[in-house]
Design an enzyme around this catalytic site. Structure first.
Site, PDB file in Angstrom:
ATOM      1  N   GLU A 123      28.861  41.598  47.656  1.00 57.40           N
ATOM      2  CA  GLU A 123      30.033  41.047  46.952  1.00 57.40           C
ATOM      3  C   GLU A 123      29.792  40.989  45.446  1.00 57.40           C
ATOM      4  O   GLU A 123      30.711  41.202  44.648  1.00 57.40           O
ATOM      5  CB  GLU A 123      30.360  39.633  47.472  1.00 57.40           C
ATOM      6  CG  GLU A 123      30.812  39.595  48.921  1.00 57.40           C
ATOM      7  CD  GLU A 123      32.249  40.076  49.137  1.00 57.40           C
ATOM      8  OE1 GLU A 123      32.942  40.365  48.146  1.00 57.40           O
ATOM      9  OE2 GLU A 123      32.652  40.179  50.306  1.00 57.40           O
ATOM     10  N   ASP A 268      33.523  49.897  57.166  1.00 54.71           N
ATOM     11  CA  ASP A 268      34.565  50.522  56.349  1.00 54.71           C
ATOM     12  C   ASP A 268      34.125  51.250  55.074  1.00 54.71           C
ATOM     13  O   ASP A 268      34.202  52.470  54.957  1.00 54.71           O
ATOM     14  CB  ASP A 268      35.658  49.490  56.019  1.00 54.71           C
ATOM     15  CG  ASP A 268      35.127  48.117  55.563  1.00 54.71           C
ATOM     16  OD1 ASP A 268      33.915  47.983  55.337  1.00 54.71           O
ATOM     17  OD2 ASP A 268      35.936  47.189  55.422  1.00 54.71           O
ATOM     18  N   GLU A 376      46.276  40.249  59.552  1.00 56.56           N
ATOM     19  CA  GLU A 376      44.835  40.423  59.356  1.00 56.56           C
ATOM     20  C   GLU A 376      44.236  41.333  60.429  1.00 56.56           C
ATOM     21  O   GLU A 376      43.408  42.171  60.133  1.00 56.56           O
ATOM     22  CB  GLU A 376      44.154  39.047  59.375  1.00 56.56           C
ATOM     23  CG  GLU A 376      42.632  39.056  59.308  1.00 56.56           C
ATOM     24  CD  GLU A 376      42.075  39.464  57.948  1.00 56.56           C
ATOM     25  OE1 GLU A 376      42.831  39.623  56.981  1.00 56.56           O
ATOM     26  OE2 GLU A 376      40.839  39.633  57.867  1.00 56.56           O
ATOM     27  N   GLU A 410      44.501  46.568  51.134  1.00 60.14           N
ATOM     28  CA  GLU A 410      44.224  47.924  51.666  1.00 60.14           C
ATOM     29  C   GLU A 410      45.470  48.725  52.014  1.00 60.14           C
ATOM     30  O   GLU A 410      45.487  49.955  51.859  1.00 60.14           O
ATOM     31  CB  GLU A 410      43.297  47.835  52.892  1.00 60.14           C
ATOM     32  CG  GLU A 410      41.884  47.357  52.582  1.00 60.14           C
ATOM     33  CD  GLU A 410      41.792  45.837  52.397  1.00 60.14           C
ATOM     34  OE1 GLU A 410      42.753  45.129  52.781  1.00 60.14           O
ATOM     35  OE2 GLU A 410      40.765  45.366  51.872  1.00 60.14           O
ATOM     36  N   THR A 502      35.244  50.051  45.652  1.00 62.29           N
ATOM     37  CA  THR A 502      35.992  49.460  46.770  1.00 62.29           C
ATOM     38  C   THR A 502      36.769  48.222  46.343  1.00 62.29           C
ATOM     39  O   THR A 502      37.609  47.730  47.092  1.00 62.29           O
ATOM     40  CB  THR A 502      35.051  49.168  47.959  1.00 62.29           C
ATOM     41  OG1 THR A 502      35.853  48.926  49.126  1.00 62.29           O
ATOM     42  CG2 THR A 502      34.156  47.968  47.693  1.00 62.29           C
TER      43      THR A 502
END
Ligand SMILES: *[C@@H]1O[C@H](CO)[C@@H](O)[C@H](O)[C@H]1NC(C)=O
Ligand SMILES: *[C@@H]1O[C@H](CO)[C@@H](O)[C@H](O)[C@H]1NC(C)=O
Length: 510
Positions: A123, A268, A376, A410, A502
């Site tokens: 992160e 992902d 979600e 996304e 990302t």
């Protein structure tokens, strides 16, 4: 993938069910936005971004995030001002010099060697390190007129190096596969024995960029060494289909610990970065491209899945030990964008057309809910449809497993790629519709809040939290879809000058 400071309950919902700037690639006969309408949309999007910035500034800065209902603050990302750093590249693209200067002034004051809480290598890399590196690339490149004092811009690179120097001990393991959860005070970790695929495989773009900008190769070496185990997976059983690999890697040996395959959260952005590294430098990262192509082909062959009630729709299933898992996530919906990027860069229509099918599937998870925002997580296993969602499944091809929406990007991100690659106005309309719904249901007096149930009237209730990726991603992709041609926009073919990490922070390609 993004972790979140909220834990999102997996709930079964009650079964409530219930749309010029001339673009060079527009095809004849398509509706075109009139120029004044496009300008008014851009202004509405900037207003939403400034609304969120002003609320954060007033109630939460320099903490990590605003609590947009109580007007409090959170420090879920170590208290270094995550929302400010994450907002930088978006503010640059919008051309707001006031906000850009405020953010850089803040970054100058951060001491990245100090925090009371556990640091996530992943992160911290995708939000802080990338936010600063991207700011540097933009302000020394196409936006170099925004900040007068060039020394101020240099701070972004200095602080990037300072941060990476704090974090780099994470790679100091027998294999070079890093720990993710770090105690930067003691140089310790959480004693994990494995690290996840996404958190291991979503460092290489940022750490390679840092080496290229500083001229110091150590950061690229560390991240590429960790990545090497993912490119040549061992044991062979951890790669059940060519290119598709397991989800966890042994930190001591670099061997995969399982063979659970998916494009969902946890895996992902490993796949996302394989093709993005090729965009970054096609000469050095050809092997990454080969792995992405293998994974993409295997996914089309083995993971593509069509709900029995809506065989026209395509989702990606997961796979483990001979069985398909018929559920997916909002997070997974970056997949359409990844196929579109790979398809356009490699000039491969099969990937593009499959990407558009995935985009359409994710669009359906938005268009078929009461709010027009997608859930979600969702499933399409005909044998597991909850009684109260049978009607939804029959009509929409999915049922909701968690109805939360926590300001994730996304789906909009993949609409953006579809717009850039095809030039079809429909995809821009999908972005706009999603934005209008978010502005309507999530907006508070000081910012934007998540929803507990996208398929309830008014989105159910609201979470008192505004993730920093609202600034970095949602606002950026909506803005880019409606703003002018620019060097940082995703391009058709292999003409990209920038590649997005990302967290939607663009880096100049090598
Ligand atoms: C920059 O954002 C602020 C809100 O923080 C706003 O008041 C100002 O008008 C914006 N400036 C420009 C040039 O858009
Ligand atoms: C990190 O280690 C220090 C020194 O051992 C300890 O005092 C501190 O509580 C640890 N921090 C976390 C977040 O575990």
């Amino acid at each position: 993938m993004h972790f979140t400071s909220l834990s999102i309950p997996l709930i079964t919902l009650s079964g409530l069910i219930t749309p010029s700037i001339a673009h060079p690639q527009l095809r004849p006969g398509q509706p075109v936005l009139r120029e004044n309408e496009a300008n008014s949309r851009v202004n509405t999007i900037k207003e939403a971004f400034e609304h969120a910035w002003d609320g954060y500034k007033q109630y939460a800065f320099p903490h990590d995030e605003l609590l947009p209902i109580s007007n409090g603050h959170g420090d879920s990302r170590n208290g270094w001002g995550a929302s400010a750093v994450d907002a930088l590249s978006t503010a640059i693209m919008m051309g707001n010099a006031t906000i850009v200067n405020e953010i850089i002034d803040h970054i100058t004051t951060v001491d990245y060697s100090k925090t009371d809480t556990t640091v996530s290598l992943f992160e911290t890399t995708i939000r802080y390190l990338a936010g600063m590196l991207s700011g540097y690339d933009l302000l020394t490149g196409p936006a170099n007129d925004l900040v007068e004092d060039q020394e101020k811009v240099e701070v972004l690179l200095e602080q990037s190096k300072n941060l990476a120097d704090v974090l780099k001990f994470a790679f100091n393991t027998p294999s070079g596969v890093p720990y993710n959860n770090l105690n930067i005070t003691s140089g310790g970790n959480d004693d994990a024995t494995t690290n996840g695929l996404a958190v291991t495989g979503t460092l290489v773009l940022e750490w390679t960029r840092l080496s290229d900008l500083t001229g110091d190769p150590q950061y690229a070496r560390l991240s590429q060494k960790a990545q090497s185990y993912l490119l040549k997976p061992q044991p062979a059983t951890s790669e059940p289909f060519p290119g598709l690999v397991g989800s966890n890697i042994n930190i001591a040996t670099g061997q995969f610990a399982d063979a659970q395959v998916s494009w969902n959260g946890g895996a992902d952005s490993f796949y996302e970065y394989l093709i993005k590294m090729y965009v970054y430098d096609p000469e050095e990262f050809g092997e990454y491209k080969e792995r992405w192509v293998a994974a993409a082909k295997s996914s089309m062959q083995h993971l593509a899945s069509h709900p029995s009630s809506r065989p026209d729709l395509t989702f990606l299933a997961s796979y483990n030990n001979g069985k398909l898992g018929l559920s997916s996530q909002h997070l997974t919906c970056f997949d359409g964008g990844s196929f579109l990027l790979g398809g356009t860069v490699l000039n491969n229509d099969e990937f593009i057309n499959f990407g558009l099918k995935l985009v359409e599937g994710c669009h359906t998870t938005y268009s078929e809910t009461l709010t027009g925002i997608g859930p979600e997580s969702f499933g399409w296993d005909a044998n597991s449809v909850p009684e109260d969602q049978k009607a939804l499944y029959e009509k929409a091809g999915f049922y909701i497993q968690s109805g939360a929406y926590i300001l994730r990007p996304e789906v909009i991100e993949s609409f953006y790629y579809a717009w850039r690659v095809t030039g079809k106005e429909q995809y821009r309309e999908w972005v706009w519709n999603a934005f209008v719904a978010i502005n309507k249901y999530c907006r508070t007096g000081s910012g934007f809040a998540g929803l507990t149930n996208v398929n309830a009237a008014n989105g159910g209730s609201r979470y008192d939290n505004q993730e920093s990726f609202l600034f970095a991603e949602v606002m950026k992709y909506v803005y880019l879809t409606h703003s002018e041609e620019a060097e940082w926009q995703v391009q058709r073919g292999n003409g990209n000058k920038f590649v997005f990490n990302t967290e939607a922070h663009p880096f100049r390609v090598r």
